[in-house]
Design a protein around this motif. Structure first.
Motif, short mmCIF file in Angstrom:
data_model
loop_
_atom_site.label_atom_id
_atom_site.label_comp_id
_atom_site.label_asym_id
_atom_site.label_seq_id
_atom_site.Cartn_x
_atom_site.Cartn_y
_atom_site.Cartn_z
N ILE A 1 48.59 53.66 32.78
CA ILE A 1 49.93 54.11 32.41
C ILE A 1 50.99 53.22 33.05
O ILE A 1 50.96 52.95 34.24
N ARG A 2 51.93 52.75 32.20
CA ARG A 2 53.07 51.93 32.57
C ARG A 2 52.70 50.52 33.01
O ARG A 2 53.57 49.76 33.45
N THR A 3 51.44 50.14 32.91
CA THR A 3 51.10 48.73 33.10
C THR A 3 51.46 48.00 31.80
O THR A 3 51.51 48.60 30.73
N PRO A 4 51.70 46.70 31.86
CA PRO A 4 52.10 45.97 30.66
C PRO A 4 50.91 45.68 29.74
O PRO A 4 49.83 45.32 30.19
N LYS A 5 51.14 45.86 28.46
CA LYS A 5 50.15 45.47 27.46
C LYS A 5 50.86 44.73 26.34
O LYS A 5 52.08 44.83 26.17
N LEU A 6 50.10 43.96 25.58
CA LEU A 6 50.66 43.20 24.47
C LEU A 6 50.63 44.04 23.20
O LEU A 6 49.61 44.64 22.87
N ASN A 7 51.74 44.05 22.50
CA ASN A 7 51.86 44.80 21.26
C ASN A 7 52.41 43.87 20.19
O ASN A 7 53.59 43.51 20.21
N PHE A 8 51.53 43.47 19.26
CA PHE A 8 51.92 42.51 18.23
C PHE A 8 52.28 43.17 16.90
O PHE A 8 52.48 42.48 15.91
N SER A 9 52.34 44.48 16.87
CA SER A 9 52.57 45.18 15.61
C SER A 9 53.96 45.81 15.52
O SER A 9 54.19 46.68 14.69
N ARG A 10 54.87 45.39 16.37
CA ARG A 10 56.21 45.95 16.34
C ARG A 10 56.96 45.49 15.08
O ARG A 10 56.78 44.37 14.61
N SER A 11 57.79 46.35 14.57
CA SER A 11 58.53 46.06 13.34
C SER A 11 59.74 45.17 13.62
O SER A 11 60.15 44.98 14.77
N ALA A 12 60.33 44.65 12.56
CA ALA A 12 61.50 43.79 12.70
C ALA A 12 62.65 44.54 13.37
O ALA A 12 63.39 43.96 14.18
N SER A 13 62.79 45.83 13.06
CA SER A 13 63.87 46.61 13.66
C SER A 13 63.65 46.81 15.16
O SER A 13 64.60 46.94 15.93
N GLN A 14 62.39 46.82 15.59
CA GLN A 14 62.09 46.96 17.01
C GLN A 14 62.25 45.63 17.75
O GLN A 14 62.58 45.61 18.93
N LEU A 15 62.01 44.53 17.05
CA LEU A 15 62.02 43.21 17.68
C LEU A 15 63.42 42.61 17.79
O LEU A 15 63.66 41.73 18.63
N HIS A 16 64.34 43.03 16.93
CA HIS A 16 65.72 42.52 16.98
C HIS A 16 65.76 40.98 16.95
O HIS A 16 66.46 40.35 17.75
N GLY A 17 65.00 40.41 16.04
CA GLY A 17 65.02 38.96 15.87
C GLY A 17 64.08 38.19 16.78
O GLY A 17 64.02 36.95 16.70
N LYS A 18 63.35 38.87 17.64
CA LYS A 18 62.43 38.18 18.54
C LYS A 18 61.15 37.78 17.80
O LYS A 18 60.85 38.31 16.74
N LEU A 19 60.38 36.89 18.39
CA LEU A 19 59.23 36.29 17.74
C LEU A 19 58.15 37.29 17.36
O LEU A 19 57.57 37.24 16.28
N GLY A 20 57.79 38.18 18.28
CA GLY A 20 56.78 39.20 17.99
C GLY A 20 55.36 38.80 18.31
O GLY A 20 54.44 39.56 18.06
N TRP A 21 55.16 37.60 18.85
CA TRP A 21 53.84 37.19 19.32
C TRP A 21 54.01 36.25 20.52
O TRP A 21 55.12 35.81 20.81
N CYS A 22 52.94 36.00 21.25
CA CYS A 22 53.03 35.26 22.51
C CYS A 22 52.81 33.76 22.31
O CYS A 22 51.72 33.34 21.91
N ASP A 23 53.82 32.97 22.64
CA ASP A 23 53.68 31.51 22.59
C ASP A 23 53.69 30.92 24.00
O ASP A 23 53.93 29.72 24.17
N HIS A 24 53.41 31.75 25.00
CA HIS A 24 53.39 31.32 26.41
C HIS A 24 54.76 30.77 26.81
O HIS A 24 54.86 29.87 27.64
N CYS A 25 55.79 31.32 26.17
CA CYS A 25 57.19 30.93 26.42
C CYS A 25 57.43 29.44 26.19
O CYS A 25 58.26 28.82 26.87
N ALA A 26 56.73 28.87 25.21
CA ALA A 26 56.90 27.46 24.89
C ALA A 26 58.31 27.16 24.41
O ALA A 26 58.85 26.08 24.67
#
Length: 223
Positions: free
Chosen positions: A79-104
Motif C-alpha cells: 500500500i502506497r508504494t509506487p507502481k507503474l500504471n500504463f493504462s491511464r487515460s488522456a484526461s488523467q495524463l494531461h498531455g503527459k507521455l503515459g509510458w516510461c522512457d527513463h526520463c530521456a
C-alpha cells in the motif's frame, strides 16, 4: 498542516484497523501476487519493499505520469508504494507521455524517480538507461486483441520504440521477450477496449489487451 504524501497518526491507525478487518474477512491480500511493475531501480522486490518509506516523491516528480500509488488490492505490504500504471487515460495524463522512457526527454536519461528517492529504494546502476532497463514484459490478451480478431490493428507495434513487437503471417502481434524492456508504450497505445466493437464484459478493470507484467510473471490458468 499535514505534508502531502505523508500519513497522520489518526489516518495510520484507521488504515491499519481497516486493513486488519479486511484481512479477517478474507477481502485483502497481505502480500502482492507478483504482478506489480515498479519504477526504474526497484526490480529487487523484497529489497524495495523493505526500503520504501512511502513518501510519494517519485509519484510527484514523474514527468510522464506513469507512477501511481499501490492500493490494498495490490497487497497490504505494498500500500502506497509506487507502481507503474500504463493504462491511464488522456484526461488523467494531461498531455503527459503515459509510458516510461527513463526520463530521456526530461532529464537527460536519468530517471527522476530514482534521483529523488530519499531511502535508496529506487537505486539505479551506473549504466541504467532506457536501453538497459528491464521494467517488465508485455503480455497480449489474445481474446481481447483487435489484431488477433483480424481487425487490422497495428498500434502496439507502431508505438514500440524497441521494435519488440512483431506480426506473424496472419498480421497478429507477438512479443519479443528479449527485446521488450517493459516501457509500457504498447499498453498505453492499445485501444482494444476503447473500441466500440468491444464491450467491457467481466473484465472492465482491464483497459488494454496488451499489458506490462514484471519479469518472470506467468498468466494464471484461468487467464
Amino acid at each position: 498542516m499535514q505534508e502531502a504524501g505523508s500519513f497522520g497518526r489518526r489516518s495510520f491507525v484507521a488504515g491499519a484497523a481497516g486493513c486488519g478487518a479486511m484481512l479477517a474477512l478474507g477481502l485483502a491480500k497481505f502480500a502482492p501476487e507478483g504482478d506489480i511493475c515498479r519504477p526504474p531501480g526497484a526490480q529487487d522486490e523484497s529489497r524495495f519493499i523493505g526500503a520504501c518509506v512511502r513518501c510519494g516523491k517519485c509519484l510527484e516528480v514523474c514527468p510522464n505520469g506513469v507512477i501511481t500509488p499501490a492500493t490494498i488490492e495490490d497487497g497490504i505490504v505494498s500500500i502506497r508504494t509506487p507502481k507503474l500504471n500504463f493504462s491511464r487515460s488522456a484526461s488523467q495524463l494531461h498531455g503527459k507521455l503515459g509510458w516510461c522512457d527513463h526520463c530521456a526527454e526530461n532529464n537527460d536519461g536519468i530517471a527522476k524517480c530514482a534521483e529523488v528517492c530519499p531511502s535508496g529504494a529506487l537505486s539505479l546502476d551506473d549504466d541504467s538507461s532506457f536501453d538497459t532497463m528491464k521494467l517488465g514484459i508485455a503480455y497480449i490478451e489474445r481474446d481481447w486483441c483487435l489484431a488477433w480478431m483480424l481487425k487490422g490493428c497495428t498500434l502496439c507495434k507502431n508505438a514500440c520504440p524497441k521494435d519488440a513487437i512483431y506480426f506473424d503471417e496472419h498480421n497478429r502481434p507477438h512479443v519479443d521477450e528479449e527485446g521488450c524492456n517493459g516501457c509500457g508504450s504498447c499498453e498505453q497505445a492499445c485501444v482494444s477496449l476503447e473500441s466500440v466493437s468491444l464491450g467491457a464484459g467481466d473484465r472492465s478493470g482491464d483497459i488494454r489487451a496488451i499489458k506490462i507484467y514484471p519479469v518472470g510473471w506467468e498468466p494464471k490458468e484461468d487467464e
